[in-house]
Design a protein around this motif. Sequence first.
Motif, mmCIF file in Angstrom:
data_model
loop_
_atom_site.group_PDB
_atom_site.id
_atom_site.type_symbol
_atom_site.label_atom_id
_atom_site.label_comp_id
_atom_site.label_asym_id
_atom_site.label_seq_id
_atom_site.Cartn_x
_atom_site.Cartn_y
_atom_site.Cartn_z
ATOM 1 N N ASP A 1 -4.111 0.376 -34.844
ATOM 2 C CA ASP A 1 -3.570 -0.984 -34.838
ATOM 3 C C ASP A 1 -4.281 -1.805 -33.776
ATOM 4 O O ASP A 1 -4.663 -1.273 -32.743
ATOM 5 N N PRO A 2 -4.428 -3.114 -33.994
ATOM 6 C CA PRO A 2 -4.953 -3.955 -32.925
ATOM 7 C C PRO A 2 -3.931 -4.041 -31.788
ATOM 8 O O PRO A 2 -2.752 -3.725 -31.983
ATOM 9 N N ALA A 3 -4.403 -4.461 -30.605
ATOM 10 C CA ALA A 3 -3.492 -4.596 -29.471
ATOM 11 C C ALA A 3 -2.412 -5.611 -29.812
ATOM 12 O O ALA A 3 -2.646 -6.538 -30.581
ATOM 13 N N HIS A 4 -1.243 -5.413 -29.260
ATOM 14 C CA HIS A 4 -0.093 -6.305 -29.432
ATOM 15 C C HIS A 4 0.383 -6.394 -30.877
ATOM 16 O O HIS A 4 1.000 -7.369 -31.273
ATOM 17 N N HIS A 5 0.058 -5.377 -31.675
ATOM 18 C CA HIS A 5 0.564 -5.322 -33.045
ATOM 19 C C HIS A 5 2.072 -5.108 -33.000
ATOM 20 O O HIS A 5 2.566 -4.250 -32.274
ATOM 21 N N ARG A 6 2.810 -5.904 -33.797
ATOM 22 C CA ARG A 6 4.261 -5.757 -33.795
ATOM 23 C C ARG A 6 4.673 -4.601 -34.699
ATOM 24 O O ARG A 6 4.325 -4.566 -35.876
#
Lengths: 327, 696
Positions: B553-558
């Motif tokens: 997942d990309p950073a700060h993915h919810r």
Amino acid sequence: MAGSGSAHLRPPGQAVLRAEDLVVEFPAGRGRSVRAVSGVSFDLLPGETLGIVGESGCGKSTTARALMQLPPPLSGSVRLDGVELTRLKGEALRRTRRRLQMIFQDPISSLNPRRRVRDIVAEGPRVWGVGGDRVDEILEAVGLDPDTAATRRPHEFSGGQCQRISIARALVLEPEVVICDEPVSALDVSVQAQILGLLEDLKERYRLTLVFIAHDLAVVKNVSDRILVMYLGKTCELAPGSELVERPAHPYTRALLASIPRSGLGLPPADQLISGEPPSPVTPPSGCRFRTRCPKAAPRCAQEEPEMRSLGGDRWVACHYPEVETA
Amino acid sequence: MRRRLGKGFWIASGWIGLVLAAAVLADLLPLPGYDETLVGPPQAGPSLAHPFGTDGLGRDVFSRVVYGARVSLGVGIGAVLLGLLIGAPLGLLAGYRGKATDAVIMAVNDIALAFPALVFALAVVAFAGANLRNVLIVLGVLGVPAWTRLVRGTTMAFAGREFVLAARALGVRDRRILWREIVPNVSVPAASYAFLGMAVVIVAEGSLAFLGLSVQAPTPTWGGLINEGRTIMENAPHLVLAPALVMFLTVLSFNVVGDRLRALTDVRQSGLEHVRRAAAQPLPTAPHTPGGQLLQVADLRTHFVTERGVVKAVDGVSFTLERGRTLAVVGESGSGKSMLIRSILDLLPGAGVVRGGKVYLDGDDLTGFSPKEMRQVLGTRLAAVFQDPMTALNPVRTIGTQVAEPLRVHLGLSGKRARAHAAVLLASVGIPEPERVLRRYPHQLSGGMRQRVTIAMALSCGPDVLFADEPTTALDVTVQDQVLRLIHRQRQERNMATVLVSHDLAVVAEWADEVIVMYAGKVVERGPAADLFERTRMPYTEALLQSVPRLTDPAHHRLRVITGRPPDLAALPSGCAFHPRCPYARERCVTEAPPLFQETREHLYACWYPRGTEAAVGDPVPVALGESGPADPVPVALGESGPAALGEPAAGPVPAGTDRNGSEPGGPEHNGAGSAGPDLKRPELAGPEGADNRGR
Ligand SMILES: Nc1ncnc2c1ncn2[C@@H]1O[C@H](COP(=O)(O)OP(=O)(O)O)[C@@H](O)[C@H]1O
Ligand code: SF4
Ligand code: SF4
Ligand SMILES: [Mg+2]
């Protein structure tokens, strides 16, 4: 004192929190001492989240507490907005407390069982005489009902809710930097997702700068802008999360990634990368502390301690023979 | 809290209250004066007018005992308060400050403790004069070192807790921390100790009085009364018995109250420690014919009868397991995973538990075994490894004796051969220098090494099924990987079956062949691992998978958030137990509990509106009729084909790697809300090399 170097630090004026060459020792009996943190440096820009990963006992919590001056480090510097905290004592140090807060791993142990939840959160405002009117707002922001909080004690709440209480307590004084020491490690995955989401929300809402410590790399990557990898009291590698995961340069980072089930990053399996367990920090190996488990260890690694150096861009590694550009 | 104090506590408190009230109100009571002579015939036994009789001078003994309570309780309470007043601040200071302050205070304290207390008391009272004040001061001061030590120890324990650290981080001043954070926590053990201390002081005062070294006549004291009565005991035993009995009951009461208060501060049982083995009581169980599988669990139910109602910790779980395969049990904490394992192994706490259903091992009905037979099965055919290896290891015995024990008991090996075999076992679980480790104690090993030792012990007698309940949760990732790999390799080499309980879905996806998802004590989805992760049907499984962070997942993915909390097992929601948290719940979910439907012969789920099917989007129609084709959900009749459904994997025991790679290309074809699973459904992430390198 050969530390792990501080080449990766950015110009002092930019950072809101800057730790340089932190050293923390504990007595280890029989007159010996264990150097739990040995020359660790890092910094945070305003609004940034720095993740710190490493296996248990590598000094993550000790680093966090050294930042808080609880207790202060043996040597090294911690600057909050340019103010050197390690030189402050008593009342002067106490005055800086509001701006630097911490959230702990064990949601149960970090709340006084004999106080009501609202009183726990309101303790900061009471001591400082400010923000008393924000207590209910913050309780709501972390998803707790202020009326319930006014009458109940911590044991009447679940682990996830207790962690929310801890977060509320840390945020009510509007700190600039919050240090989260394994805030989700004791929680179920479903609750973990709730707390991680909450932290992101609050970070935006209150413009926080976070240090996020965990042993789970996937969790750290989820919330962090940059990730610092620690091993046996030293820094190994520092890079933006995606770079660290896609192009790990330090053999230890690679091993950590390879041990994660289904990480599927094309790394060889972990047991071909490393075996055994970390050596005792009381008698750390000479030179590179990872060399006893490192598949690439060479004679130089036993003699010379590697220092953090640039791999270009925002990637930094402390290794004589880093893996460069594999992916 | 009230409930846990028990009846004894309240009776004892009542007695203390009564004696105290009598002592305080003695002047107001319609009693003859304690020194009024000849209020009745001398040396008369108990009567209505004089319930405790009269003494040699015709004084009312009841009155004398009541007035004597003033001295006894006065000295008891006063001396303890005095000791507390001096000792507690010293203890708080020493415990909170630590370092030099602590060293000095405790050095002085140790010297004081070494003093011969009673001799000191006798000497001082004899020298300074025997009166109430002196006795109280001497007994009080004598208690100071013990108070200091107790308060210091408790303070230290709490000062190290994180909430104290948090208070310091908030900038709370030390004095307020002591007062608000530490004192309230120290007060319960202190109160307990105070009551125990009062009992001791009352006895001490009694002894001094008996020796004539306490308050002087004519003021009565209990010890003095006993002493007086002693001379004419043969004619009037009540003179000794009455004060002795009152004193005995009072001392006993103080002890009971102190003891119960102390029990309050003890850690509550977590439910995970090894429990006393006792055969669980049976619930009614339908007759059942076992199939040919190695392990077969049919409609297993474990219920706890509690004050709040029946807690259905395990409620109708069925599955089968073949040799060479790994079954994973997943779910949130409290969903019944560990209880399922304990029910199968019959390791349930004895009181208030009822168990129903059947467990067959190679056709043998284990639920019909006696505790003794079960013990034999446990050592040899079934084995278990738990999250905390220390629960399985005795801290005061060497690793060698502990690993060799099952070999001696179950395999009948001689001491020497058992030890040699133990060394071989340790080597086989990857412990370096096994000979040396045999001589070590558990605390001298790391967590990972200890877990390897318990695995070696579990494997020592060649079990058919190994149960591993969160075996790596307490371990670091690199060590976790090593331990799981070890369990996997042993499973292959020994052709065992493994049941792996885990809350870590990534671990499950990596190592399991079959998966059971539990929610509120029930199986809500079950099937071959690949199938279950690819074609997730039950919304809870889906939500669990989506709430796990992924490296890709990309950073700060919810992450997906499951709202609410797991239900209270004593008061389950109606219908589908997941409905209060389910985003897809409709009316039917509230009223009717879904049975297990069949996705395929082996993949079952309990949901009216399964994900990725027509039923999920259409109107609430009876699913069984709503759709045709291979995904046609058909309710499984429990007890018949249900337990057997997993039994015969379509292609026999396929090597797990093949299994999963084969199903990889399928890809997610449902799931609008983002694909499920931590790296579970991404073909590029589970490339062949990834799986093959695991050494399967
Ligand atoms: N109060 C203490 N006294 C002695 N040693 C300690 C103490 N706290 C931590 N240590 C040691 O310091 C090292 C680092 O510990 P810690 O910072 O807790 O690691 P982490 O948080 O990464 O798990 C470990 O070897 C640990 O045993
Ligand atoms: S410096 Fe040497 S031993 Fe250390 S990580 Fe790099 S290659 Fe390995
Ligand atoms: S039966 Fe209804 S409430 Fe239960 S999981 Fe399915 S859709 Fe949700
Ligand atoms: Mg820690």
